[in-house]
Write a protein that holds these residues in place. Structure first.
Motif, PDB file in Angstrom:
ATOM      1  N   SER A  90       0.827  -1.199   0.000  1.00 22.58           N
ATOM      2  CA  SER A  90       0.000   0.000   0.000  1.00 22.58           C
ATOM      3  C   SER A  90       0.865   1.255   0.000  1.00 22.58           C
ATOM      4  N   ALA A 137       0.677   4.187  -2.723  1.00 22.36           N
ATOM      5  CA  ALA A 137       0.491   5.606  -2.402  1.00 22.36           C
ATOM      6  C   ALA A 137       1.459   6.480  -3.187  1.00 22.36           C
ATOM      7  N   PHE A 159       0.403   7.807  -6.713  1.00 19.93           N
ATOM      8  CA  PHE A 159      -0.512   8.939  -6.863  1.00 19.93           C
ATOM      9  C   PHE A 159       0.236  10.236  -6.592  1.00 19.93           C
ATOM     10  N   ARG A 161      -4.190  13.575  -4.208  1.00 16.93           N
ATOM     11  CA  ARG A 161      -4.682  12.207  -4.404  1.00 16.93           C
ATOM     12  C   ARG A 161      -3.896  11.238  -3.530  1.00 16.93           C
ATOM     13  N   ALA A 162      -2.599  11.432  -3.411  1.00 13.25           N
ATOM     14  CA  ALA A 162      -1.772  10.578  -2.560  1.00 13.25           C
ATOM     15  C   ALA A 162      -2.167  10.730  -1.096  1.00 13.25           C
ATOM     16  N   TYR A 176      -5.433   8.984  -0.577  1.00 12.21           N
ATOM     17  CA  TYR A 176      -5.228   7.533  -0.557  1.00 12.21           C
ATOM     18  C   TYR A 176      -4.780   7.073   0.824  1.00 12.21           C
ATOM     19  N   GLN A 177      -3.858   7.793   1.424  1.00 14.61           N
ATOM     20  CA  GLN A 177      -3.317   7.396   2.724  1.00 14.61           C
ATOM     21  C   GLN A 177      -4.348   7.507   3.845  1.00 14.61           C
ATOM     22  N   LEU A 220      -8.017   0.508   3.723  1.00 11.00           N
ATOM     23  CA  LEU A 220      -8.125  -0.340   2.541  1.00 11.00           C
ATOM     24  C   LEU A 220      -8.145  -1.828   2.853  1.00 11.00           C
ATOM     25  N   LEU A 239     -16.040   4.447  -1.344  1.00  9.83           N
ATOM     26  CA  LEU A 239     -15.170   5.341  -2.109  1.00  9.83           C
ATOM     27  C   LEU A 239     -15.955   6.499  -2.723  1.00  9.83           C
ATOM     28  N   TRP A 263     -13.800   9.729  -3.439  1.00  8.06           N
ATOM     29  CA  TRP A 263     -12.677   9.239  -4.244  1.00  8.06           C
ATOM     30  C   TRP A 263     -13.099   9.064  -5.698  1.00  8.06           C
TER      31      TRP A 263
END
Length: 226
Positions: free
Chosen positions: A80, A84, A87, A91-92, A95-96, A100, A196, A201
């Motif tokens: 993961s 990360a 992106f 966006r990164a 994501y974090q 997930l 999401l 997202w």
């Protein structure tokens, strides 16, 4: 042979409800164990999935041991972090912030695999599309998701790993590949729409933008009543 008429209105509504309210679960699992009788029903539903050439390429690995699951969770966390980095900027960061996986939160994990040698070298319907074994296994995954929804059980599909990452932990033969790693357990509530989407997202695409008639260049107009 048996009759092929439609379900009753109540039965039909239940099928569509399972489809429309199914959610990928990450962090809402309860510690309540899943009874073996219920687990057997879920696996039976998965085993009734359609498969090309009736090859039935799936197997199911049940995982309850917490140490083994922690080893898999550690792999997913490492992968993961790699994801990360793919992106950029906001966006990164978004994501974090996402959860997930629920590998150790759920009381039960199931790895659904595909044996790519099942059925032999020549399988009816697979002669020109080799990946139909993987697609057939994905149908088993969907069946399990829907049966779990009907049982009040949540399922989370974890895919942030390289397939070979799991091979030594699960002692997979060379011909067997993991298709879906699932976190499974009872839940009290689910998101009313995909998580999401709720977390901004992404969002569900309009169906009318995805359906064509006779070819890619001719959109199909959905009926107003459906």
């Amino acid at each position: 042979m048996t009759a092929a008429g439609p379900f009753s209105a109540a039965e039909r509504a239940a099928v569509y409800r399972a489809i429309e309210t199914r959610r990928d679960v990450r962090g809402e699992f309860l510690p309540t164990p899943v009874p073996d009788a219920v687990l057997a029903r879920l696996l039976e539903a998965a085993h009734h999935a359609p498969s090309v050439g009736l090859m039935q390429p799936w197997n199911f690995i049940i995982l309850r041991d917490i140490d083994r699951r922690r080893r898999i969770r550690d792999i997913v966390m490492r992968r993961s972090a790699e994801a990360a980095a793919m992106f950029e900027d906001e966006r990164a960061a978004a994501y974090q912030r996402l959860k997930l996986e629920g590998i150790v939160d759920a009381p039960l994990n199931i790895c659904i695999t595909c044996d790519r040698t099942r059925g032999g070298k020549v399988v009816l319907g697979r002669t020109h599309q080799r990946d139909t074994d993987l697609l057939s296994t994905a149908c088993a995954v969907q069946n399990l998701f829907l049966a779990a929804r009907a049982e009040g059980i949540g399922v989370g599909w974890v895919s942030i790993f390289e397939p070979d990452d799991l091979r030594p932990i699960l002692h997979l033969p060379d011909s067997v590949v993991p298709v879906a790693y699932l976190c499974v357990g009872y839940v009290e509530e689910l998101f009313t729409r995909p998580e999401l989407e709720a977390r901004k997202w992404s969002k569900r695409l309009p169906l009318e933008d995805l359906v064509f008639e006779e070819g890619w260049d001719r959109p199909w107009r959905l009926p107003e009543e459906r």
